[in-house]
Design a protein around this motif. Structure first.
Motif, PDB file in Angstrom:
ATOM      1  N   CYS A 139      -5.685   4.678  -8.739  1.00 20.76           N
ATOM      2  CA  CYS A 139      -6.609   5.706  -7.852  1.00 20.76           C
ATOM      3  C   CYS A 139      -7.922   5.740  -8.114  1.00 20.76           C
ATOM      4  O   CYS A 139      -8.757   6.190  -7.323  1.00 20.76           O
ATOM      5  CB  CYS A 139      -5.959   7.140  -8.175  1.00 20.76           C
ATOM      6  SG  CYS A 139      -6.109   7.620 -10.091  1.00 20.76           S
TER       7      CYS A 139
ATOM      8  N   ASP B 212      -0.915   8.119   4.884  1.00 17.80           N
ATOM      9  CA  ASP B 212      -1.154   9.124   3.771  1.00 17.80           C
ATOM     10  C   ASP B 212      -1.264   8.734   2.399  1.00 17.80           C
ATOM     11  O   ASP B 212      -1.853   9.408   1.512  1.00 17.80           O
ATOM     12  CB  ASP B 212      -0.113  10.059   4.040  1.00 17.80           C
ATOM     13  CG  ASP B 212       1.204   9.360   3.720  1.00 17.80           C
ATOM     14  OD1 ASP B 212       1.348   8.117   4.251  1.00 17.80           O
ATOM     15  OD2 ASP B 212       2.226  10.073   3.121  1.00 17.80           O
ATOM     16  N   SER B 213      -0.909   7.270   2.275  1.00 17.77           N
ATOM     17  CA  SER B 213      -0.953   6.956   0.725  1.00 17.77           C
ATOM     18  C   SER B 213      -2.400   6.727   0.504  1.00 17.77           C
ATOM     19  O   SER B 213      -2.853   6.650  -0.784  1.00 17.77           O
ATOM     20  CB  SER B 213      -0.316   5.493   0.688  1.00 17.77           C
ATOM     21  OG  SER B 213      -0.801   4.440   1.460  1.00 17.77           O
TER      22      SER B 213
ATOM     23  N   GLU C 291      -4.726   9.079  -1.859  1.00 16.63           N
ATOM     24  CA  GLU C 291      -4.664   8.855  -3.518  1.00 16.63           C
ATOM     25  C   GLU C 291      -6.004   8.185  -4.085  1.00 16.63           C
ATOM     26  O   GLU C 291      -6.434   8.339  -4.941  1.00 16.63           O
ATOM     27  CB  GLU C 291      -3.508   7.978  -3.910  1.00 16.63           C
ATOM     28  CG  GLU C 291      -2.042   8.844  -3.642  1.00 16.63           C
ATOM     29  CD  GLU C 291      -1.935  10.047  -4.289  1.00 16.63           C
ATOM     30  OE1 GLU C 291      -2.375  10.249  -5.167  1.00 16.63           O
ATOM     31  OE2 GLU C 291      -0.924  11.054  -3.906  1.00 16.63           O
TER      32      GLU C 291
ATOM     33  N   PHE D   5      -0.991   3.391  -5.150  1.00 13.26           N
ATOM     34  CA  PHE D   5      -2.437   3.999  -5.200  1.00 13.26           C
ATOM     35  C   PHE D   5      -2.382   5.081  -5.940  1.00 13.26           C
ATOM     36  O   PHE D   5      -3.548   5.475  -6.446  1.00 13.26           O
ATOM     37  CB  PHE D   5      -2.957   4.432  -3.475  1.00 13.26           C
ATOM     38  CG  PHE D   5      -3.271   3.180  -2.637  1.00 13.26           C
ATOM     39  CD1 PHE D   5      -3.329   2.035  -3.239  1.00 13.26           C
ATOM     40  CD2 PHE D   5      -2.835   3.463  -1.229  1.00 13.26           C
ATOM     41  CE1 PHE D   5      -3.582   0.992  -2.463  1.00 13.26           C
ATOM     42  CE2 PHE D   5      -3.252   2.489  -0.442  1.00 13.26           C
ATOM     43  CZ  PHE D   5      -3.592   1.082  -0.799  1.00 13.26           C
TER      44      PHE D   5
ATOM     45  N   CYS E 278       0.923  -1.092  -0.043  1.00 13.54           N
ATOM     46  CA  CYS E 278       0.118  -0.124  -0.103  1.00 13.54           C
ATOM     47  C   CYS E 278       0.832   1.376  -0.090  1.00 13.54           C
ATOM     48  O   CYS E 278       0.734   2.000   0.614  1.00 13.54           O
ATOM     49  CB  CYS E 278      -0.930  -0.075   1.205  1.00 13.54           C
ATOM     50  SG  CYS E 278      -2.126  -1.363   1.225  1.00 13.54           S
ATOM     51  N   LYS E 279       1.579   1.429  -0.819  1.00 11.20           N
ATOM     52  CA  LYS E 279       2.540   2.573  -1.242  1.00 11.20           C
ATOM     53  C   LYS E 279       1.878   3.606  -1.878  1.00 11.20           C
ATOM     54  O   LYS E 279       0.791   3.464  -2.720  1.00 11.20           O
ATOM     55  CB  LYS E 279       3.724   2.154  -1.809  1.00 11.20           C
ATOM     56  CG  LYS E 279       4.712   0.998  -1.432  1.00 11.20           C
ATOM     57  CD  LYS E 279       5.372   1.343  -0.151  1.00 11.20           C
ATOM     58  CE  LYS E 279       6.702   0.463   0.088  1.00 11.20           C
ATOM     59  NZ  LYS E 279       5.930  -0.892   0.574  1.00 11.20           N
ATOM     60  N   LYS E 280       2.356   4.895  -1.596  1.00 11.41           N
ATOM     61  CA  LYS E 280       1.688   5.948  -2.417  1.00 11.41           C
ATOM     62  C   LYS E 280       1.853   5.854  -4.038  1.00 11.41           C
ATOM     63  O   LYS E 280       1.042   6.133  -4.445  1.00 11.41           O
ATOM     64  CB  LYS E 280       2.509   7.512  -1.725  1.00 11.41           C
ATOM     65  CG  LYS E 280       1.736   8.689  -2.090  1.00 11.41           C
ATOM     66  CD  LYS E 280       2.617   9.798  -1.692  1.00 11.41           C
ATOM     67  CE  LYS E 280       1.745  11.110  -1.924  1.00 11.41           C
ATOM     68  NZ  LYS E 280       0.760  11.124  -1.120  1.00 11.41           N
ATOM     69  N   THR E 281       2.781   5.289  -4.297  1.00 12.29           N
ATOM     70  CA  THR E 281       2.948   5.013  -5.676  1.00 12.29           C
ATOM     71  C   THR E 281       1.989   3.934  -6.300  1.00 12.29           C
ATOM     72  O   THR E 281       1.422   4.257  -7.406  1.00 12.29           O
ATOM     73  CB  THR E 281       4.427   4.713  -6.049  1.00 12.29           C
ATOM     74  OG1 THR E 281       4.887   3.598  -5.553  1.00 12.29           O
ATOM     75  CG2 THR E 281       5.433   5.789  -5.914  1.00 12.29           C
TER      76      THR E 281
END
Length: 907
Positions: A707, A729-730, A733, A703, A698-701
């Protein structure tokens, strides 16, 4: 109500043409560079096929279904469209491969020249399509009917009733008689057969009794098994072993014969309480004899075990019991009540001007509930006298013959003919599943979309919402039985009645929608693939120990290979040479095969057309094979239950190249790689479902790439997301997330709900938490989620002794399930939360002392279930009494309290 449509226009041909039009339109608008040099040929084909599509989209009430010229025409349309589709698919794959070729990049003329090579093949197809268009127009013009295009904006039909929610008219007395024999009869093993002709409701009556919660007090365990004509006694015994010894059944059944399996079952049962086994649709007494062997039946220690069975055959019933329960036809009074209930939905009785037609229809249905139900589906909500007259006349042509069970198919055909043309193929597709199979709605919808059975013109999630309306419509027309509903009221699983299933098989074979491939009992010769030019879908319906793939030829027309076992468990294809699949079926789009051990590289190499993959095997790593799966929409990975070496499944980076992938399902958590950072892969993914993934995925990149996710399940060490000072915070997205599951399996670190969690509050409507062990004080944070409608808290999702929600919290929540809250003692609702709550379930909350009395004042509360929540039962009864005192007797919403173990005052 729509006009009656005679089943003349083949839904298979209609769907084939519609799918081709959709493919061509998309090809011309989105792949201009890819098809350069061949674009004029594609446009000409579209110009020729569109008029045929428009002609077939109409409602043709005057066409006769026994018109041989029409049948030949539709077969010709189907074959020619399939040829065009095959040619396009081959062209596209070759064009994709050429696109990556170095020489094509430096010399565009080479690519253009290659594209022009399709001209001769397309020239022949264009000539055939032109001729067909003229023939189709001529045939339809003879009827004097003008085509009407599909009208969008169809309203969503209400969800069909779950089977246990439907009032079964005329079955109360038979149900009580059967229950009395089950619970209060002999202390010895007793067999209770329910016997009657097809459509009388044998299975419905059995389900009504089986689902009665009062039986849970009498029986330690209940087991339901569908038998049918194909299962042998050993198959039944294997299923029973899997039910009574779920943890180690695989080892127990290995290399065992019938007698050994019966002995294993007997050893398990003798140490436990009495059992009820239901055998549905029995055709042979041998099945019952072997099941009886499995029960301990010592005269010195009588137990009172029971076998209940349904059968059409009187000889079977009388052979296994001296007292069969003969199911009788409904009385005219009950028949009228059932018809009115289904047509008018309990809201009103039949108007005076329609009562004559009502009585005529009921008389001709001869008291057979199935006939009444399917005819009711055709008349549902109809107040038009002319429509009732047409239905009565149509029913009158086909009186039920008790000696010919296929005569009942005529009643199914009547309701089928009322379906809009664009829905007929989707209904017949139910026949690809085994008889007696509980069909998951989400999987059925994915298959409909991949098969091109939903009306074109919709994209992405919209087409699946349209598919949901199809299923709801079938349920409201009483064409499918709703077996389970989701907490939000949507259909979860459904099933087809045996008679409707038989109709689907017969009609689908007539129009070449799909072909079943199976061995007849006692026949060792494997059936061949009939007419490969029209057999687009092959359905394997039983365990086949032979290699069904033709080694000497390519079957290009086959688009779907669906392998289902008749026992709903596993299918034995151990002798299947999976390396032959790509070579035999090079253009296959749907592949659903259970229980295989294979190598991915050999299984999938070259299958570039796949839109749907559902496989079960022994694997923990999915290698880099996805780079060329340009069209894949759904990927379902079921890991073999013998594999215990890993708790996760790893997928390589190529997964992000599947820009049309919408749904990824896996029973093991998937470890996703981060997406590539190159600019060529900057396009966002179409993913809507990820269930399940590991927390470290579940990394920001990830999600940011996915999206558009609507459904997300996460399982593993949630401390990576929810631990102290960890980021959530991820999730900011995720713009569209509607359903979220958080399943924790590591307790080394305390978890907390972070502030960023509330980035989901604008969209999240369903949340499931399991083993997260949050403090009850943090539950108030969930109460701020303004769209949350369903909340399920499982396995100590929250810990502590007291929960007191804040005032006004959980204002939109409709469904609340709390399962096993170990320390929970006090629930204080004095602040009046949950003002929209309709359903409450408390399961294994052993220490909870009481249900808050304030719940009695909730305006919409309909049902409360308490299972093994012993101390709170008395307070729940008080709430029930208070609600019933103030409730209007005429209200359509009736409050229901269910407790287990049952108490006389609640159930």
């Amino acid at each position: 109500m729509e006009a009656i449509i005679v089943a003349a226009v083949s839904p298979a041909a209609t769907k084939a043409v519609s799918f081709l039009v959709d493919s061509l339109s998309q090809l011309l608008s989105e792949n201009v560079e890819l098809i350069r040099g061949a674009d004029r040929d594609f446009q000409r084909l579209l110009d020729e096929i569109e008029p045929i599509n428009e002609l077939l989209a109409g409602d043709y009430a005057q066409l006769k279904s026994n018109n041989n010229d029409l049948d030949k025409l539709f077969q010709n349309i189907q074959r020619t469209v399939y040829k065009a589709e095959d040619a396009i698919d081959k062209f596209l794959i070759q064009a994709k491969i050429d696109e990556a070729n170095f020489f094509n990049k430096i010399g565009p003329f080479v690519k253009w020249n290659n594209n022009r090579k399709i001209a001769p093949e397309f020239g022949k197809i264009l000539e055939q399509v032109t001729e067909i268009r003229k023939q189709t127009q001529q045939v339809l013009e003879k009827t004097g009917i003008q085509s009407s295009a599909f009208q969008p904006g169809e309203t969503t039909q209400p969800q069909g009733p779950a089977e246990e929610d439907v009032e079964v008219v005329g079955f109360n007395k038979p149900a009580e008689d059967v229950k009395e024999r089950l619970c209060e009869g002999s202390k010895d093993l007793d067999v209770i057969p329910i016997v009657g002709m097809p459509g009388l409701g044998k299975t419905t009556l059995s389900r009504k009794v089986y689902n009665d919660s009062s039986l849970d007090f009498y029986f330690y365990h209940k087991i339901w098994i569908y038998v049918g004509t194909s299962k042998k006694p050993k198959d039944i015994l294997v299923e029973i072993v899997k039910e009574v010894a779920q943890s180690n059944s695989k080892e127990l059944i290995k290399d065992k014969d019938e007698d050994q399996l019966a002995h294993i079952i007997r050893d398990f049962l003798v140490e436990r309480g009495k059992h009820l086994i239901v055998l549905d649709d029995v055709w042979d007494t041998q099945v019952v004899d072997f099941v009886k062997k499995a029960f301990p039946n010592k005269k010195s220690r009588p137990r009172g075990d029971r076998i209940m069975l349904t059968t059409r055959q009187q000889r079977v019933a009388e052979a296994v019991s001296a007292r069969p329960h003969y199911l009788e036809n409904l009385s005219k009074e009950d028949s009228i009540k059932l018809l009115e209930q289904r047509v008018f939905a309990n809201k009103r009785t039949c108007p005076i001007e329609l009562q004559g037609y009502r009585d005529g229809i009921v008389d001709k249905c001869c008291g057979v509930p199935l006939a009444i139900v399917v005819i009711s589906g055709a008349l549902r909500g109809c107040m038009d006298e002319s429509e009732w007259r047409v239905v009565e006349e149509n029913v009158g042509k086909h009186l039920i013959n008790k000696d010919d069970h296929k005569s009942c198919l005529k009643f199914v055909e009547t309701s089928y003919n009322h379906l809009p043309q664009e829905k007929k193929a989707a209904f017949l597709y139910f026949g690809v599943f085994p008889q007696g199979f509980d069909i998951p709605a989400w999987n059925l919808i994915r298959l409909w979309v991949a098969e091109g059975l939903i009306k074109s013109g919709h994209k992405d999630s919209e087409i699946e919402k349209v598919a949901e309306t199809y299923l709801s419509d079938f349920a409201s027309r009483n064409l499918v039985m709703v077996m389970q509903k989701r907490s939000n009221g949507q259909i979860k699983t459904c099933r087809l009645h045996d008679m409707l299933h038989e109709f689907c098989i017969i009609e689908a074979a007539r129009i070449s929608l799909f072909q079943q491939v199976y061995l007849q009992p006692g026949v060792r010769v494997f059936p061949s693939i009939e007419d490969p030019n029209t057999s687009r879908r092959l359905c394997i319906q039983s365990s086949i120990p032979y290699n069904f793939i033709p080694k000497d030829r390519i079957v290009q027309h086959v688009r779907s290979l669906l392998c289902f076992s008749s026992d709903q468990k596993q299918i034995d294809l151990s002798n299947l040479d999976v390396q032959l699949i790509p070579s035999a079926f090079p253009l296959i789009r749907v592949l659903d095969i259970q229980s295989l051990i294979f190598e991915f590289s050999k299984m999938f190499y070259g299958l570039f057309h796949l839109r749907y993959i559902a496989i079960k095997g022994d694997f923990t790593i999915i290698p880099s094979l996805f780079r060329n799966f340009w069209y894949l929409q759904t990927l379902i990975l079921r890991n073999d239950d013998t594999n215990t070496s890993s708790s996760t499944l790893e997928i390589k980076e190529d997964i992000w190249k599947l820009l049309q992938l919408r749904h990824l399902h896996s029973d093991l958590p998937v470890k996703l790689p981060p997406p590539p950072t190159t600019t060529s892969n900057s396009r966002t993914s179409c993913l809507q479902t990820l269930s399940k993934v590991t927390p470290d995925s579940c990394k920001k990149t990830v999600f940011a790439k996915a999206c558009h996710l609507r459904k997300l399940g996460i399982e593993g060490k949630l401390a990576l997301l929810l631990g102290k000072e960890r980021g959530f915070d991820s999730f900011q997205e995720l713009r569209c997330i509607e359903k979220l599951k958080l399943l924790n399996n590591d307790f080394s670190e305390e978890l907390h709900l972070p502030p960023h969690f509330f980035s989901l509050q604008k969209t999240l409507n369903k949340l499931t938490l399991s083993s997260t062990r949050f403090k009850w004080s943090e539950a108030d944070m969930l109460g701020q989620l303004e769209c949350l409608k369903v909340l399920k808290l499982k396995e100590n999702a929250f810990t502590g002794k007291k929960w007191k929600p804040k005032k006004g919290s959980f204002s939109k929540l409709q469904v609340l399930h709390i399962v096993w809250a170990g320390e929970w003692e006090t629930w204080d609702a004095s602040n009046r939360p949950f003002q929209s709550l309709t359903h409450l379930a408390l399961i294994s909350c052993y220490d909870l002392k009481a249900v808050p009395h304030e719940l009695a004042d909730l305006p919409y509360l309909q049902e409360m279930k308490l299972t093994r929540t012993f101390q709170a039962v008395s307070s729940a009864i008080e709430i029930k009494n208070k609600i019933l005192q103030r409730q209007d007797p005429e209200s359509s919403i009736k409050f229901n309290l269910i407790t287990f173990p049952p108490t006389p005052s609640t159930n």
